[in-house]
Design a protein around this motif. Structure first.
Motif, PDB file in Angstrom:
ATOM      1  N   ILE A  25       8.762  -6.976  -8.491  1.00 47.26           N
ATOM      2  CA  ILE A  25       7.924  -6.666  -9.651  1.00 47.26           C
ATOM      3  C   ILE A  25       6.484  -6.486  -9.209  1.00 47.26           C
ATOM      4  CG2 ILE A  25       7.971  -9.168 -10.181  1.00 47.26           C
ATOM      5  CD1 ILE A  25       7.321  -8.492 -13.063  1.00 47.26           C
ATOM      6  N   GLY A  26       5.796  -5.522  -9.808  1.00 46.67           N
ATOM      7  CA  GLY A  26       4.389  -5.280  -9.489  1.00 46.67           C
ATOM      8  C   GLY A  26       3.511  -6.172 -10.358  1.00 46.67           C
ATOM      9  N   VAL A  27       2.617  -6.926  -9.712  1.00 49.33           N
ATOM     10  CA  VAL A  27       1.726  -7.809 -10.476  1.00 49.33           C
ATOM     11  C   VAL A  27       0.850  -6.974 -11.419  1.00 49.33           C
ATOM     12  CG1 VAL A  27      -0.105  -9.547 -10.343  1.00 49.33           C
ATOM     13  CG2 VAL A  27       1.579  -9.384  -8.503  1.00 49.33           C
ATOM     14  N   LYS A  48       8.391   2.221 -19.461  1.00 50.22           N
ATOM     15  CA  LYS A  48       8.102   2.436 -18.038  1.00 50.22           C
ATOM     16  C   LYS A  48       8.570   1.248 -17.206  1.00 50.22           C
ATOM     17  CE  LYS A  48       6.040   6.289 -18.573  1.00 50.22           C
ATOM     18  NZ  LYS A  48       6.553   7.525 -18.087  1.00 50.22           N
ATOM     19  N   GLU A  49       8.903   1.568 -15.945  1.00 50.63           N
ATOM     20  CA  GLU A  49       9.387   0.517 -15.034  1.00 50.63           C
ATOM     21  C   GLU A  49       8.300  -0.515 -14.724  1.00 50.63           C
ATOM     22  OE1 GLU A  49      10.798   1.965 -11.221  1.00 50.63           O
ATOM     23  OE2 GLU A  49      10.450   0.021 -10.285  1.00 50.63           O
ATOM     24  N   VAL A  50       8.641  -1.795 -14.872  1.00 55.17           N
ATOM     25  CA  VAL A  50       7.754  -2.847 -14.360  1.00 55.17           C
ATOM     26  C   VAL A  50       8.401  -3.613 -13.213  1.00 55.17           C
ATOM     27  CG1 VAL A  50       6.245  -3.344 -16.321  1.00 55.17           C
ATOM     28  CG2 VAL A  50       8.452  -4.446 -16.200  1.00 55.17           C
ATOM     29  N   GLU A  51       9.730  -3.593 -13.194  1.00 53.42           N
ATOM     30  CA  GLU A  51      10.417  -4.370 -12.161  1.00 53.42           C
ATOM     31  C   GLU A  51      11.691  -3.653 -11.736  1.00 53.42           C
ATOM     32  OE1 GLU A  51      10.934  -8.470 -13.082  1.00 53.42           O
ATOM     33  OE2 GLU A  51      12.195  -8.844 -11.328  1.00 53.42           O
ATOM     34  N   PHE A 105      -1.285   1.363 -13.508  1.00 50.75           N
ATOM     35  CA  PHE A 105       0.164   1.543 -13.474  1.00 50.75           C
ATOM     36  C   PHE A 105       0.605   2.030 -12.087  1.00 50.75           C
ATOM     37  CE2 PHE A 105       4.104   3.897 -13.940  1.00 50.75           C
ATOM     38  CZ  PHE A 105       4.879   2.941 -14.570  1.00 50.75           C
ATOM     39  N   ARG A 106      -0.143   2.964 -11.525  1.00 52.91           N
ATOM     40  CA  ARG A 106       0.216   3.498 -10.209  1.00 52.91           C
ATOM     41  C   ARG A 106      -1.017   3.471  -9.317  1.00 52.91           C
ATOM     42  NH1 ARG A 106       4.591   5.604  -8.756  1.00 52.91           N
ATOM     43  NH2 ARG A 106       5.315   6.123 -10.833  1.00 52.91           N
ATOM     44  N   MET A 107      -1.053   2.525  -8.402  1.00 48.88           N
ATOM     45  CA  MET A 107      -2.220   2.337  -7.556  1.00 48.88           C
ATOM     46  C   MET A 107      -1.879   2.620  -6.101  1.00 48.88           C
ATOM     47  SD  MET A 107      -2.871  -1.321  -9.211  1.00 48.88           S
ATOM     48  CE  MET A 107      -4.535  -1.818  -8.816  1.00 48.88           C
ATOM     49  N   ARG A 108      -2.914   2.786  -5.281  1.00 56.06           N
ATOM     50  CA  ARG A 108      -2.643   2.988  -3.848  1.00 56.06           C
ATOM     51  C   ARG A 108      -2.648   1.646  -3.113  1.00 56.06           C
ATOM     52  NH1 ARG A 108      -5.525   8.257  -4.704  1.00 56.06           N
ATOM     53  NH2 ARG A 108      -3.772   9.718  -4.763  1.00 56.06           N
ATOM     54  N   PHE A 111       0.846  -1.202   0.000  1.00 57.20           N
ATOM     55  CA  PHE A 111       0.000   0.000   0.000  1.00 57.20           C
ATOM     56  C   PHE A 111       0.878   1.246   0.000  1.00 57.20           C
ATOM     57  CE2 PHE A 111      -1.903  -3.555   2.094  1.00 57.20           C
ATOM     58  CZ  PHE A 111      -3.215  -3.576   1.644  1.00 57.20           C
ATOM     59  N   ARG A 112       0.576   2.175  -0.887  1.00 53.31           N
ATOM     60  CA  ARG A 112       1.319   3.445  -0.900  1.00 53.31           C
ATOM     61  C   ARG A 112       0.339   4.562  -1.202  1.00 53.31           C
ATOM     62  NH1 ARG A 112       6.849   1.866  -4.313  1.00 53.31           N
ATOM     63  NH2 ARG A 112       7.287   0.025  -3.060  1.00 53.31           N
ATOM     64  N   ASN A 113       0.408   5.608  -0.386  1.00 55.32           N
ATOM     65  CA  ASN A 113      -0.489   6.746  -0.594  1.00 55.32           C
ATOM     66  C   ASN A 113       0.107   7.641  -1.676  1.00 55.32           C
ATOM     67  OD1 ASN A 113      -2.620   8.404  -0.277  1.00 55.32           O
ATOM     68  ND2 ASN A 113      -2.107   9.075   1.803  1.00 55.32           N
ATOM     69  N   GLU A 114       0.094   7.163  -2.906  1.00 54.70           N
ATOM     70  CA  GLU A 114       0.739   7.865  -4.017  1.00 54.70           C
ATOM     71  C   GLU A 114       0.144   9.264  -4.182  1.00 54.70           C
ATOM     72  OE1 GLU A 114       3.260   6.781  -5.747  1.00 54.70           O
ATOM     73  OE2 GLU A 114       3.279   4.595  -5.573  1.00 54.70           O
ATOM     74  N   ILE A 115       1.015  10.236  -4.428  1.00 50.36           N
ATOM     75  CA  ILE A 115       0.545  11.626  -4.565  1.00 50.36           C
ATOM     76  C   ILE A 115      -0.258  11.778  -5.838  1.00 50.36           C
ATOM     77  CG2 ILE A 115       1.265  14.019  -4.864  1.00 50.36           C
ATOM     78  CD1 ILE A 115       3.840  13.264  -3.352  1.00 50.36           C
TER      79      ILE A 115
HETATM   80  P1  ATP Z   1       7.954   4.205  -9.108  1.00 45.99           P
HETATM   81  O1  ATP Z   1       9.289   4.866  -9.322  1.00 45.99           O
HETATM   82  O2  ATP Z   1       7.190   3.928 -10.384  1.00 45.99           O
HETATM   83  O3  ATP Z   1       7.125   4.820  -8.035  1.00 45.99           O
HETATM   84  P2  ATP Z   1       9.342   2.465  -7.368  1.00 45.99           P
HETATM   85  O4  ATP Z   1      10.717   2.543  -7.936  1.00 45.99           O
HETATM   86  O5  ATP Z   1       8.981   3.214  -6.155  1.00 45.99           O
HETATM   87  O6  ATP Z   1       8.272   2.758  -8.535  1.00 45.99           O
HETATM   88  P3  ATP Z   1       9.714  -0.070  -6.159  1.00 45.99           P
HETATM   89  O7  ATP Z   1       9.630   0.445  -4.785  1.00 45.99           O
HETATM   90  O8  ATP Z   1      11.022  -0.482  -6.714  1.00 45.99           O
HETATM   91  O9  ATP Z   1       8.982   0.952  -7.151  1.00 45.99           O
HETATM   92  O10 ATP Z   1       8.654  -1.262  -6.297  1.00 45.99           O
HETATM   93  C1  ATP Z   1       8.869  -2.393  -7.105  1.00 45.99           C
HETATM   94  C2  ATP Z   1       7.769  -2.596  -8.104  1.00 45.99           C
HETATM   95  O11 ATP Z   1       6.485  -2.477  -7.500  1.00 45.99           O
HETATM   96  C3  ATP Z   1       7.746  -1.565  -9.226  1.00 45.99           C
HETATM   97  O12 ATP Z   1       8.648  -1.926 -10.244  1.00 45.99           O
HETATM   98  C4  ATP Z   1       6.316  -1.634  -9.696  1.00 45.99           C
HETATM   99  O13 ATP Z   1       6.133  -2.706 -10.614  1.00 45.99           O
HETATM  100  C5  ATP Z   1       5.555  -1.954  -8.432  1.00 45.99           C
HETATM  101  N1  ATP Z   1       4.926  -0.737  -7.890  1.00 45.99           N
HETATM  102  C6  ATP Z   1       5.489   0.202  -7.100  1.00 45.99           C
HETATM  103  N2  ATP Z   1       4.607   1.159  -6.792  1.00 45.99           N
HETATM  104  C7  ATP Z   1       3.444   0.822  -7.409  1.00 45.99           C
HETATM  105  C8  ATP Z   1       2.145   1.408  -7.467  1.00 45.99           C
HETATM  106  N3  ATP Z   1       1.867   2.528  -6.822  1.00 45.99           N
HETATM  107  N4  ATP Z   1       1.196   0.785  -8.206  1.00 45.99           N
HETATM  108  C9  ATP Z   1       1.457  -0.370  -8.854  1.00 45.99           C
HETATM  109  N5  ATP Z   1       2.655  -0.963  -8.823  1.00 45.99           N
HETATM  110  C10 ATP Z   1       3.642  -0.388  -8.110  1.00 45.99           C
END
Ligand code: ATP
Length: 514
Positions: free
Chosen positions: A375-377, A331-334, A260-263, A249-253
């Motif tokens: 890696i994010g599912v 974009k980053e996946v892993e 792609f970017r979830m909480r 869980f992350r309270n993304e801004i």
């Molecule tokens: P970003 O820079 O995109 O915020 P991050 O570098 O903080 O990602 P990591 O902490 O390395 O990400 O997390 C590992 C993986 O978890 C990421 O490569 C991504 O696939 C997944 N992930 C991270 N944050 C999220 C999110 N908010 N929603 C979905 N997947 C996420």
């Protein structure tokens, strides 16, 4: 670019229309950056997870799995550095009232310089044709050199400010670069503030006795705090790994771009414990292994690249992302990180427990170093969807929407249709489903004419369809249709299993990796 954005919008609505992904709490108009997986989405997601889990735990006899709790002792997040440092720099535009990540605004500005340079190069390439020498052009063209110098200076300033956590410095860059809010178009910015991304809640029944705990922002810490348990009970010898799949869980801004970017999201993480001094070799080895895992899906090597980190996290001595070509860019996946002995040492310090490994070969104890693959599912799910989606023009002028999912990941492997609803055809079709459903996921469908039924299965990525017709009752054969080629062949019912099973199994993917 606009075309790519259109495609992305279509993918998002396709995900909803065909039961892959719904906005969370949909009847209440959704909840920001939280999503639910529908009847087809959950199958695809489970298959992705299986592919990862089996790669880790079946193909590596020195990797075992765990499933740790989401709630953990609050001191863990002190030790890991998340309470103090899991922050993003945020900035608001006073006119649009929109919130942004200051670092992302600046990264976008850097990308603009790159785009300008690329445009100049593309223009010149067109003008000079075969005689064009790109390297020479980049090294000598005045406009390219000017933009390159601006870009490099900005990049340098940005890295310095980020590494020093210099919030005023970040704001000054935004002012100097004249970065405007994409919504209001103004430069009326607030100061940059740090924002901690962890969600917290309270545990305990009485207000006085309750303690603040966090929803984990990564699954990795659950592995570190179980290192001793697993190493001892599993009698694990270094090098060895612990894998885990679970919610984070992350309270993304800024939560945009769909899943792609979830909480609330799901991670698949593996921590590989190694002898100090060997970590950079293992880092390279895991980069290779993970890239092979991605590429076995057959999406084309040109759609992946590594991106090495410049600003290393507080715990890392090397880090690289696997990036995938999404409709909105690479974009980053892993993430693959060399985390040193930071986490285990911190937990030893904060818990007061000795967290070490006795190496019988060296006859000494040490704190292992760690290589992490994370890696994010959901991001993986999105990359699979984006790559598989196609609106295909057919020879007869019609279009069909088809998901070219790798068969091993497809939610449904085989759809069985009776040509008509009478003369014993439905019974025969059901017989086939009843027989094959133990081996792979099958569905039975009798509604609408055959063409429509094919289209519905194409749209959810079902690799094979079988039609039962009146001849089937006498010759024991059915028509087997391939999703991608649309070719049909007459095959014996008793051959169906052997024709399909191998192609749709996760094992078929894993075998490419050995
Ligand atoms: P970003 O820079 O995109 O915020 P991050 O570098 O903080 O990602 P990591 O902490 O390395 O990400 O997390 C590992 C993986 O978890 C990421 O490569 C991504 O696939 C997944 N992930 C991270 N944050 C999220 C999110 N908010 N929603 C979905 N997947 C996420």
């Amino acid at each position: 670019m606009a075309q790519q954005e259109d495609v992305f919008k279509k993918i998002v609505s396709h995900c909803k229309e065909y039961g892959f992904v719904f906005p969370s709490s949909d009847i209440y108009d959704g909840l920001g950056a939280v999503y639910d997986y529908g009847q087809n989405g959950v199958e695809l997601k489970n298959n992705i997870k299986q592919y990862w889990w089996q790669f880790m735990t079946l193909l590596h006899d020195n990797i075992v799995g765990i499933d740790s709790a989401i709630f953990m002792h609050p001191t863990i997040w002190k030790a890991s550095g998340h309470v103090d440092a899991f922050n993003d720099p945020l900035i608001d535009n006073r006119d649009s009232k929109k919130r942004y990540r200051a670092d992302v605004l600046i990264e976008d500005q850097i990308a603009k310089y790159d785009e300008k340079i690329d445009k100049e190069v593309a223009k010149a390439a067109k003008r000079f044709g075969d005689a064009f020498d790109e390297a020479q052009f980049r090294a000598t063209n005045a406009r390219v050199l000017e933009n390159q110098a601006k870009r490099d200076a900005l990049h340098e300033r940005f890295s310095v400010a980020m590494n020093a956590n210099d919030l005023e410095g970040l704001k000054q860059i935004i002012i100097d670069e004249e970065i405007a809010c994409p919504i209001s178009g103004t430069r009326n910015w607030t100061d940059v503030r740090q924002f901690n991304l962890m969600f917290s809640t309270e545990m305990g029944s009485t207000a006085e006795g309750a303690s603040k705990i966090y929803l984990r922002p990564e699954t990795a810490q659950g592995i570190f705090v179980n290192y001793l348990n697993v190493q001892k009970t599993g009698r694990m010898k270094i090098p060895f790994g612990i894998a885990q799949i679970g919610k984070a869980f992350r309270n993304e801004i800024v939560a945009r771009q769909f899943i792609f970017r979830m909480r609330e999201f799901e991670q698949m993480e593996m921590q590989f414990f190694v002898k100090p001094g060997t970590e950079l070799q293992w880092f390279e080895e895991w980069k290779k292994r993970r890239m092979a895992w991605h590429q076995a899906l057959g999406f084309g090597a040109e759609n992946y690249r590594f991106h090495d980190h410049e600003k290393l996290a507080h715990y890392a001595n090397a880090a690289s992302d696997v990036e995938f070509h999404m409709p909105f860019g690479f974009k980053e996946v892993e993430g693959i990180h060399s985390r040193t002995d930071f986490d285990l040492s911190q937990h030893a310090k904060f818990s007061g427990k000795k967290i070490e490994y006795f190496d019988p070969e060296e006859n000494r104890s040490y704190t292992p170093y760690v290589i992490e693959t994370s890696i994010g599912v959901d991001r993986m799910f999105l990359s699979v969807m984006c790559h598989s989606y196609e609106e295909q023009k057919l020879a007869d002028g019609q279009t069909r929407t088809v998901l070219h999912l790798p068969a091993a990941l497809a939610p449904i492997k085989l759809a069985v249709f009776p040509l008509t609803k009478k003369d014993g055809l439905p019974e025969k079709a059901r017989e086939i489903v009843n027989e094959l459903q133990y081996h792979f996921k099958c569905v039975y469908e009798e509604k609408d004419q055959i063409g429509k039924r094919y289209r519905r299965q194409d749209a959810i990525g079902t690799p094979f369809c079988v039609t039962v017709d009146p001849d089937t009752l006498t010759d024991g054969c059915v028509t087997l249709r391939d999703r991608d080629t649309m070719e049909q062949q007459r095959v014996k019912i008793e051959d169906l299993r052997s024709l399909i099973e191998d192609k749709v199994s996760i094992t078929s993917l894993l075998k490419k990796l050995k």
